[in-house]
Scaffold this motif. Structure first.
Motif, PDB file in Angstrom:
ATOM      1  N   VAL A  48       0.838  -1.197   0.000  1.00  0.00           N
ATOM      2  CA  VAL A  48       0.000   0.000   0.000  1.00  0.00           C
ATOM      3  C   VAL A  48       0.876   1.251   0.000  1.00  0.00           C
ATOM      4  O   VAL A  48       0.691   2.156  -0.814  1.00  0.00           O
ATOM      5  CB  VAL A  48      -0.937   0.004   1.206  1.00  0.00           C
ATOM      6  CG1 VAL A  48      -1.721   1.312   1.274  1.00  0.00           C
ATOM      7  CG2 VAL A  48      -1.866  -1.198   1.177  1.00  0.00           C
ATOM      8  N   ALA A  49       1.822   1.305   0.930  1.00  0.00           N
ATOM      9  CA  ALA A  49       2.698   2.481   1.044  1.00  0.00           C
ATOM     10  C   ALA A  49       3.956   2.106   1.798  1.00  0.00           C
ATOM     11  O   ALA A  49       3.927   1.224   2.656  1.00  0.00           O
ATOM     12  CB  ALA A  49       1.977   3.615   1.763  1.00  0.00           C
ATOM     13  N   GLY A  50       5.052   2.780   1.468  1.00  0.00           N
ATOM     14  CA  GLY A  50       6.312   2.544   2.148  1.00  0.00           C
ATOM     15  C   GLY A  50       7.005   3.850   2.462  1.00  0.00           C
ATOM     16  O   GLY A  50       6.756   4.871   1.806  1.00  0.00           O
ATOM     17  N   ASN A  58       6.606   6.019  -0.957  1.00  0.00           N
ATOM     18  CA  ASN A  58       6.040   5.523  -2.206  1.00  0.00           C
ATOM     19  C   ASN A  58       4.677   4.935  -1.919  1.00  0.00           C
ATOM     20  O   ASN A  58       4.430   4.454  -0.802  1.00  0.00           O
ATOM     21  CB  ASN A  58       6.957   4.484  -2.871  1.00  0.00           C
ATOM     22  CG  ASN A  58       7.159   3.255  -2.024  1.00  0.00           C
ATOM     23  OD1 ASN A  58       7.847   3.286  -1.021  1.00  0.00           O
ATOM     24  ND2 ASN A  58       6.529   2.150  -2.432  1.00  0.00           N
ATOM     25  N   TYR A  59       3.791   4.987  -2.909  1.00  0.00           N
ATOM     26  CA  TYR A  59       2.405   4.577  -2.742  1.00  0.00           C
ATOM     27  C   TYR A  59       1.947   3.732  -3.928  1.00  0.00           C
ATOM     28  O   TYR A  59       2.385   3.934  -5.061  1.00  0.00           O
ATOM     29  CB  TYR A  59       1.485   5.796  -2.643  1.00  0.00           C
ATOM     30  CG  TYR A  59       1.739   6.665  -1.445  1.00  0.00           C
ATOM     31  CD1 TYR A  59       2.606   7.750  -1.516  1.00  0.00           C
ATOM     32  CD2 TYR A  59       1.103   6.418  -0.232  1.00  0.00           C
ATOM     33  CE1 TYR A  59       2.853   8.553  -0.412  1.00  0.00           C
ATOM     34  CE2 TYR A  59       1.328   7.214   0.874  1.00  0.00           C
ATOM     35  CZ  TYR A  59       2.207   8.280   0.776  1.00  0.00           C
ATOM     36  OH  TYR A  59       2.436   9.076   1.873  1.00  0.00           O
ATOM     37  N   ALA A  60       1.028   2.832  -3.646  1.00  0.00           N
ATOM     38  CA  ALA A  60       0.331   2.143  -4.723  1.00  0.00           C
ATOM     39  C   ALA A  60      -0.513   3.164  -5.464  1.00  0.00           C
ATOM     40  O   ALA A  60      -1.043   4.102  -4.867  1.00  0.00           O
ATOM     41  CB  ALA A  60      -0.551   1.032  -4.153  1.00  0.00           C
ATOM     42  N   ASP A  61      -0.652   2.988  -6.764  1.00  0.00           N
ATOM     43  CA  ASP A  61      -1.423   3.940  -7.557  1.00  0.00           C
ATOM     44  C   ASP A  61      -2.854   4.075  -7.045  1.00  0.00           C
ATOM     45  O   ASP A  61      -3.444   5.152  -7.101  1.00  0.00           O
ATOM     46  CB  ASP A  61      -1.448   3.497  -9.026  1.00  0.00           C
ATOM     47  CG  ASP A  61      -0.105   3.688  -9.722  1.00  0.00           C
ATOM     48  OD1 ASP A  61       0.102   3.064 -10.775  1.00  0.00           O
ATOM     49  OD2 ASP A  61       0.733   4.445  -9.197  1.00  0.00           O
ATOM     50  N   SER A  62      -3.399   2.994  -6.535  1.00  0.00           N
ATOM     51  CA  SER A  62      -4.801   2.989  -6.096  1.00  0.00           C
ATOM     52  C   SER A  62      -5.049   3.853  -4.866  1.00  0.00           C
ATOM     53  O   SER A  62      -6.202   4.180  -4.569  1.00  0.00           O
ATOM     54  CB  SER A  62      -5.253   1.560  -5.817  1.00  0.00           C
ATOM     55  OG  SER A  62      -4.451   0.976  -4.804  1.00  0.00           O
ATOM     56  N   GLY A  65      -2.865  10.129  -3.236  1.00  0.00           N
ATOM     57  CA  GLY A  65      -3.750  11.257  -3.031  1.00  0.00           C
ATOM     58  C   GLY A  65      -4.778  11.041  -1.937  1.00  0.00           C
ATOM     59  O   GLY A  65      -5.460  11.988  -1.524  1.00  0.00           O
ATOM     60  N   ARG A  66      -4.916   9.808  -1.467  1.00  0.00           N
ATOM     61  CA  ARG A  66      -5.887   9.519  -0.395  1.00  0.00           C
ATOM     62  C   ARG A  66      -5.219   9.050   0.896  1.00  0.00           C
ATOM     63  O   ARG A  66      -5.706   9.340   1.982  1.00  0.00           O
ATOM     64  CB  ARG A  66      -6.871   8.434  -0.865  1.00  0.00           C
ATOM     65  CG  ARG A  66      -7.667   8.797  -2.091  1.00  0.00           C
ATOM     66  CD  ARG A  66      -8.748   7.760  -2.387  1.00  0.00           C
ATOM     67  NE  ARG A  66      -8.200   6.439  -2.686  1.00  0.00           N
ATOM     68  CZ  ARG A  66      -8.475   5.337  -1.987  1.00  0.00           C
ATOM     69  NH1 ARG A  66      -9.297   5.399  -0.962  1.00  0.00           N
ATOM     70  NH2 ARG A  66      -7.945   4.169  -2.332  1.00  0.00           N
ATOM     71  N   PHE A  67      -4.128   8.329   0.772  1.00  0.00           N
ATOM     72  CA  PHE A  67      -3.427   7.783   1.938  1.00  0.00           C
ATOM     73  C   PHE A  67      -2.109   8.513   2.143  1.00  0.00           C
ATOM     74  O   PHE A  67      -1.459   8.917   1.178  1.00  0.00           O
ATOM     75  CB  PHE A  67      -3.124   6.299   1.746  1.00  0.00           C
ATOM     76  CG  PHE A  67      -4.319   5.383   1.767  1.00  0.00           C
ATOM     77  CD1 PHE A  67      -5.613   5.863   1.729  1.00  0.00           C
ATOM     78  CD2 PHE A  67      -4.133   4.004   1.836  1.00  0.00           C
ATOM     79  CE1 PHE A  67      -6.707   5.016   1.738  1.00  0.00           C
ATOM     80  CE2 PHE A  67      -5.199   3.137   1.856  1.00  0.00           C
ATOM     81  CZ  PHE A  67      -6.492   3.650   1.800  1.00  0.00           C
ATOM     82  N   THR A  68      -1.711   8.637   3.403  1.00  0.00           N
ATOM     83  CA  THR A  68      -0.424   9.243   3.737  1.00  0.00           C
ATOM     84  C   THR A  68       0.292   8.382   4.764  1.00  0.00           C
ATOM     85  O   THR A  68      -0.280   8.097   5.834  1.00  0.00           O
ATOM     86  CB  THR A  68      -0.599  10.659   4.287  1.00  0.00           C
ATOM     87  OG1 THR A  68      -1.291  11.468   3.337  1.00  0.00           O
ATOM     88  CG2 THR A  68       0.758  11.284   4.584  1.00  0.00           C
ATOM     89  N   ILE A  69       1.518   7.993   4.455  1.00  0.00           N
ATOM     90  CA  ILE A  69       2.326   7.240   5.399  1.00  0.00           C
ATOM     91  C   ILE A  69       3.314   8.181   6.068  1.00  0.00           C
ATOM     92  O   ILE A  69       3.847   9.092   5.430  1.00  0.00           O
ATOM     93  CB  ILE A  69       3.060   6.064   4.708  1.00  0.00           C
ATOM     94  CG1 ILE A  69       3.739   5.162   5.729  1.00  0.00           C
ATOM     95  CG2 ILE A  69       4.055   6.568   3.668  1.00  0.00           C
ATOM     96  CD1 ILE A  69       4.288   3.861   5.139  1.00  0.00           C
ATOM     97  N   LEU A  80      -0.485   5.212   9.071  1.00  0.00           N
ATOM     98  CA  LEU A  80      -1.105   5.287   7.757  1.00  0.00           C
ATOM     99  C   LEU A  80      -2.422   6.025   7.912  1.00  0.00           C
ATOM    100  O   LEU A  80      -3.373   5.503   8.516  1.00  0.00           O
ATOM    101  CB  LEU A  80      -1.343   3.899   7.160  1.00  0.00           C
ATOM    102  CG  LEU A  80      -1.873   3.901   5.722  1.00  0.00           C
ATOM    103  CD1 LEU A  80      -0.803   4.439   4.766  1.00  0.00           C
ATOM    104  CD2 LEU A  80      -2.304   2.501   5.291  1.00  0.00           C
ATOM    105  N   GLN A  81      -2.455   7.250   7.420  1.00  0.00           N
ATOM    106  CA  GLN A  81      -3.681   8.036   7.415  1.00  0.00           C
ATOM    107  C   GLN A  81      -4.426   7.719   6.138  1.00  0.00           C
ATOM    108  O   GLN A  81      -3.898   7.917   5.042  1.00  0.00           O
ATOM    109  CB  GLN A  81      -3.365   9.528   7.495  1.00  0.00           C
ATOM    110  CG  GLN A  81      -4.592  10.431   7.450  1.00  0.00           C
ATOM    111  CD  GLN A  81      -5.490  10.271   8.653  1.00  0.00           C
ATOM    112  OE1 GLN A  81      -5.012  10.207   9.791  1.00  0.00           O
ATOM    113  NE2 GLN A  81      -6.795  10.191   8.417  1.00  0.00           N
ATOM    114  N   MET A  82      -5.646   7.230   6.284  1.00  0.00           N
ATOM    115  CA  MET A  82      -6.443   6.818   5.135  1.00  0.00           C
ATOM    116  C   MET A  82      -7.684   7.689   5.050  1.00  0.00           C
ATOM    117  O   MET A  82      -8.526   7.662   5.953  1.00  0.00           O
ATOM    118  CB  MET A  82      -6.839   5.344   5.268  1.00  0.00           C
ATOM    119  CG  MET A  82      -5.644   4.409   5.471  1.00  0.00           C
ATOM    120  SD  MET A  82      -6.090   2.666   5.462  1.00  0.00           S
ATOM    121  CE  MET A  82      -7.059   2.580   6.977  1.00  0.00           C
TER     122      MET A  82
END
Length: 119
Positions: A48-50, A58-62, A65-69, A80-82
């Motif tokens: 999901v994110a690293g 780095n983030y999965a494309d999906s 813009g919505r999740f923040t690690i 992980l803020q979702m």
């Protein structure tokens, strides 16, 4: 012995938010990369994110813009803020960390926390 303990999962409606936390404990000398993975029913576990030790992310494309690690090195914790959650975000979320102990190093996993997004 190193342990990763996740918290913050739960049930939320589509469009809602959740914040996951993962705290590492034990004989830790340093932590390199940390990441969040998820596994939906019947699907493979996916990244999901690293975040690296220098805070490069780095983030999965999906989820871009919505999740923040983020991470707090003083607390050996990764977050992980979702936001703007979608039903397809449903799954078990696992924390992963590359940890250097005083006598060895390795990759560790948490036990997982369930995230369910209802439509």
């Amino acid at each position: 012995q190193v342990q990763l303990v996740e918290s913050g999962g739960g049930l939320v409606q589509a469009g809602g938010s959740l914040r996951l936390s993962c705290a590492a404990s034990g004989s830790i000398f340093s932590i390199n990369a940390m990441a969040w993975y998820r596994q939906a029913p019947g699907k493979r576990r996916e990244l999901v994110a690293g975040i690296g030790s220098s805070d490069i992310t780095n983030y999965a494309d999906s989820v871009k813009g919505r999740f923040t690690i983020s991470r707090d090195n003083a607390k050996n914790t990764v977050y992980l803020q979702m936001n703007s959650l979608k039903p397809e975000d449903t799954g078990v979320y696992y924390c992963n960390a590359q940890i250097r102990e005083y006598s060895s190093s390795g990759t560790y996993w948490g036990q997982g926390t369930q995230v369910t997004v209802s439509s």
